[in-house]
Design a protein around this motif. Structure first.
Motif, mmCIF file in Angstrom:
data_model
loop_
_atom_site.group_PDB
_atom_site.id
_atom_site.type_symbol
_atom_site.label_atom_id
_atom_site.label_comp_id
_atom_site.label_asym_id
_atom_site.label_seq_id
_atom_site.Cartn_x
_atom_site.Cartn_y
_atom_site.Cartn_z
ATOM 1 N N CYS A 181 45.647 24.159 41.579
ATOM 2 C CA CYS A 181 45.248 24.729 42.865
ATOM 3 C C CYS A 181 43.740 24.893 42.946
ATOM 4 C CB CYS A 181 45.944 26.070 43.086
ATOM 5 S SG CYS A 181 47.720 25.923 43.440
ATOM 6 N N LEU A 182 43.112 25.262 41.823
ATOM 7 C CA LEU A 182 41.661 25.421 41.820
ATOM 8 C C LEU A 182 40.981 24.074 42.089
ATOM 9 C CD1 LEU A 182 39.596 27.677 39.556
ATOM 10 C CD2 LEU A 182 38.844 25.342 39.916
ATOM 11 N N ALA A 183 41.451 23.019 41.439
ATOM 12 C CA ALA A 183 40.852 21.701 41.656
ATOM 13 C C ALA A 183 41.043 21.250 43.105
ATOM 14 C CB ALA A 183 41.459 20.679 40.691
ATOM 15 N N ALA A 184 42.235 21.493 43.657
ATOM 16 C CA ALA A 184 42.500 21.114 45.053
ATOM 17 C C ALA A 184 41.592 21.886 45.999
ATOM 18 C CB ALA A 184 43.966 21.364 45.393
ATOM 19 N N ALA A 185 41.392 23.172 45.726
ATOM 20 C CA ALA A 185 40.525 23.988 46.566
ATOM 21 C C ALA A 185 39.086 23.479 46.508
ATOM 22 C CB ALA A 185 40.592 25.451 46.127
ATOM 23 N N ARG A 186 38.582 23.223 45.322
ATOM 24 C CA ARG A 186 37.203 22.786 45.175
ATOM 25 C C ARG A 186 36.965 21.412 45.816
ATOM 26 N NH1 ARG A 186 36.089 27.552 44.783
ATOM 27 N NH2 ARG A 186 36.020 28.600 42.776
ATOM 28 N N ALA A 187 38.021 20.573 45.823
ATOM 29 C CA ALA A 187 37.874 19.236 46.403
ATOM 30 C C ALA A 187 37.503 19.305 47.881
ATOM 31 C CB ALA A 187 39.161 18.445 46.216
ATOM 32 N N TYR A 188 37.874 20.401 48.546
ATOM 33 C CA TYR A 188 37.597 20.538 49.981
ATOM 34 C C TYR A 188 36.798 21.808 50.295
ATOM 35 C CZ TYR A 188 40.606 16.550 50.577
ATOM 36 O OH TYR A 188 41.132 15.266 50.491
ATOM 37 N N GLU A 189 36.049 22.291 49.308
ATOM 38 C CA GLU A 189 35.150 23.428 49.484
ATOM 39 C C GLU A 189 35.883 24.649 50.056
ATOM 40 O OE1 GLU A 189 31.816 22.033 51.740
ATOM 41 O OE2 GLU A 189 30.983 20.942 50.043
ATOM 42 N N ILE A 190 37.001 24.949 49.425
ATOM 43 C CA ILE A 190 37.811 26.113 49.783
ATOM 44 C C ILE A 190 37.710 27.121 48.650
ATOM 45 C CG2 ILE A 190 40.194 26.908 50.152
ATOM 46 C CD1 ILE A 190 40.738 24.135 51.407
ATOM 47 N N ASP A 191 37.521 28.389 48.968
ATOM 48 C CA ASP A 191 37.502 29.423 47.940
ATOM 49 C C ASP A 191 38.914 29.648 47.411
ATOM 50 O OD1 ASP A 191 34.811 29.782 48.032
ATOM 51 O OD2 ASP A 191 34.847 31.807 48.850
ATOM 52 N N ILE A 192 39.007 30.222 46.217
ATOM 53 C CA ILE A 192 40.316 30.509 45.626
ATOM 54 C C ILE A 192 40.232 31.817 44.852
ATOM 55 C CG2 ILE A 192 39.777 28.975 43.671
ATOM 56 C CD1 ILE A 192 42.855 28.451 43.487
ATOM 57 N N ILE A 193 41.205 32.684 45.096
ATOM 58 C CA ILE A 193 41.247 34.018 44.495
ATOM 59 C C ILE A 193 42.490 34.127 43.631
ATOM 60 C CG2 ILE A 193 41.300 36.493 44.975
ATOM 61 C CD1 ILE A 193 39.854 35.930 47.597
ATOM 62 N N ASP A 194 42.317 34.622 42.432
ATOM 63 C CA ASP A 194 43.382 34.702 41.429
ATOM 64 C C ASP A 194 44.447 35.733 41.829
ATOM 65 O OD1 ASP A 194 44.713 34.164 39.090
ATOM 66 O OD2 ASP A 194 43.160 34.941 37.758
ATOM 67 N N GLY A 195 45.617 35.622 41.209
ATOM 68 C CA GLY A 195 46.727 36.520 41.492
ATOM 69 C C GLY A 195 46.547 37.901 40.887
ATOM 70 N N VAL A 196 47.489 38.786 41.177
ATOM 71 C CA VAL A 196 47.389 40.189 40.759
ATOM 72 C C VAL A 196 47.793 40.362 39.294
ATOM 73 C CG1 VAL A 196 47.860 41.009 43.097
ATOM 74 C CG2 VAL A 196 49.753 40.769 41.473
ATOM 75 N N TYR A 197 47.319 41.470 38.734
ATOM 76 C CA TYR A 197 47.766 41.926 37.417
ATOM 77 C C TYR A 197 48.577 43.183 37.665
ATOM 78 C CZ TYR A 197 47.660 43.170 32.460
ATOM 79 O OH TYR A 197 48.018 43.466 31.169
ATOM 80 N N ASN A 198 49.870 43.135 37.365
ATOM 81 C CA ASN A 198 50.801 44.170 37.824
ATOM 82 C C ASN A 198 50.648 45.522 37.130
ATOM 83 O OD1 ASN A 198 52.232 42.443 39.697
ATOM 84 N ND2 ASN A 198 53.112 41.433 37.904
ATOM 85 N N GLN A 199 50.258 45.518 35.868
ATOM 86 C CA GLN A 199 50.186 46.776 35.110
ATOM 87 C C GLN A 199 48.822 47.429 35.331
ATOM 88 O OE1 GLN A 199 52.954 47.864 33.672
ATOM 89 N NE2 GLN A 199 53.971 45.960 34.297
ATOM 90 N N PHE A 200 48.671 48.130 36.448
ATOM 91 C CA PHE A 200 47.347 48.640 36.793
ATOM 92 C C PHE A 200 46.855 49.741 35.855
ATOM 93 C CE2 PHE A 200 50.275 51.132 39.432
ATOM 94 C CZ PHE A 200 49.853 52.433 39.194
ATOM 95 N N THR A 201 47.728 50.294 35.021
ATOM 96 C CA THR A 201 47.289 51.291 34.033
ATOM 97 C C THR A 201 46.810 50.637 32.739
ATOM 98 O OG1 THR A 201 49.562 51.524 33.209
ATOM 99 C CG2 THR A 201 48.852 53.041 34.958
ATOM 100 N N ASP A 202 47.008 49.338 32.605
ATOM 101 C CA ASP A 202 46.608 48.605 31.399
ATOM 102 C C ASP A 202 45.234 47.980 31.634
ATOM 103 O OD1 ASP A 202 46.332 47.027 29.155
ATOM 104 O OD2 ASP A 202 47.889 45.574 29.726
ATOM 105 N N ALA A 203 44.185 48.755 31.429
ATOM 106 C CA ALA A 203 42.825 48.286 31.696
ATOM 107 C C ALA A 203 42.447 47.113 30.798
ATOM 108 C CB ALA A 203 41.835 49.436 31.511
#
Length: 295
Positions: A181-203
């Motif tokens: 997905c990152l390569a596909a996004a960069r091919a057309y100058e699209i930004d890409i944001i990573d998914g969530v980390y579910n354990q918000f208490t696990d710094a």
């Protein structure tokens, strides 16, 4: 500014009025005001009304405001999109984008309603279909009804559910899809944001996953709790060392005596002109963050 920081993208449930108000004070780059997963079916209409009114009222400052709608194939999708057009956020986040036609369908409706071209389309990449058609989806940006497409958001929880791939430390089962997905996004100058980390208490785990995303080249990360903001902002910002190194490279290649050079040695390391282009982006990012923080 030509670069807009998207280091931290915080999901906020549209049904929570207090959260919507608090969002105006949080040091995040993007607010994802959610009408989909975090809102129960019997609260969908209320959440839509709250979000539309909150966005129309404004007061979010430099924060990029994005509304995540329900899919057009749900009982709420059409009304959600009508609310987005009325509210005029920075973007609409479309869930479960499976192919280019899903982007075109939203684009057609926005164009038919004469919505401002400043209203962009962001795509949730969270289905097996999206993974095998990532390049097709990103290339929809070249077509009129897809030209608003400007950002991918990885939906790793849904992707895990649909593929049965485990979400484990290091994310080995997910890495091929994330990079595709990152390569596909960069091919057309699209930004890409990573998914969530579910354990918000696990710094510690969260920091490790942010560092992994930054190393991969992600523009930022989606987060689910204010506790995650500071570390996310820090990790997806250039360090002082990176900024200083980048300015040194830029200055060297900009020097009159080096205008014709494509390769130089700087502090014992071979540096090509392409590194100067990369350095300019680092400085541009740093300057944009500084300007934003000063607002």
């Amino acid at each position: 500014m030509s670069f807009r920081p998207r280091r931290t993208a915080l999901y906020m449930p549209g049904s929570n009025a207090r959260a919507l108000e608090k969002a105006k004070t949080l040091p995040v780059d993007v607010l994802l005001l959610d009408l989909e997963d975090s809102v129960a079916p019997d609260q969908k209409d209320m959440a839509r009304e709250q979000v539309v009114e909150a966005v129309k009222e404004g007061g979010f400052g430099h924060r990029e405001v994005v509304i995540r709608m329900n899919g057009l194939d749900t009982p709420w999708g059409e009304k959600d999109l009508a609310g987005v057009i009325e509210a005029r956020p920075d973007a609409v986040l479309v869930p479960k984008v499976d192919c280019a036609e899903d982007v075109y369908a939203i684009g057609r409706k926005l164009n038919d309603a004469h919505a401002s071209q400043d209203l962009k389309i962001w795509a949730m990449m969270e289905t097996p279909g999206a993974m095998v058609r990532a390049l097709e989806i990103s290339s929809s940006k070249l077509e009129y009804h897809g030209s608003r497409l400007s950002c991918f958001i990885m939906g790793t929880n849904d992707l895990s559910k649909e593929t049965r791939a485990a979400l484990i430390p290091g994310r080995a089962p997910m890495m091929p899809w994330l990079m595709q997905c990152l390569a596909a996004a960069r091919a057309y100058e699209i930004d890409i944001i990573d998914g969530v980390y579910n354990q918000f208490t696990d710094a510690e785990g969260f920091i490790a996953e942010c560092e992994q995303g930054a190393e991969m080249g992600m523009d930022g990360k989606t987060i689910i709790h204010p506790k995650q903001i500071a570390d996310c902002n820090r990790i997806f910002s250039p360090s002082e060392e990176e900024i200083a190194r980048s300015r040194e490279i830029i200055d060297a290649f900009d020097a009159p005596e080096n205008q014709s050079k494509n390769v130089m040695t700087i502090n014992g390391k071979m540096v090509e002109r392409l590194h100067a282009e990369m350095a300019r982006r680092v400085v541009e990012i740093a300057d944009a963050i500084t300007k934003q923080d000063e607002q």
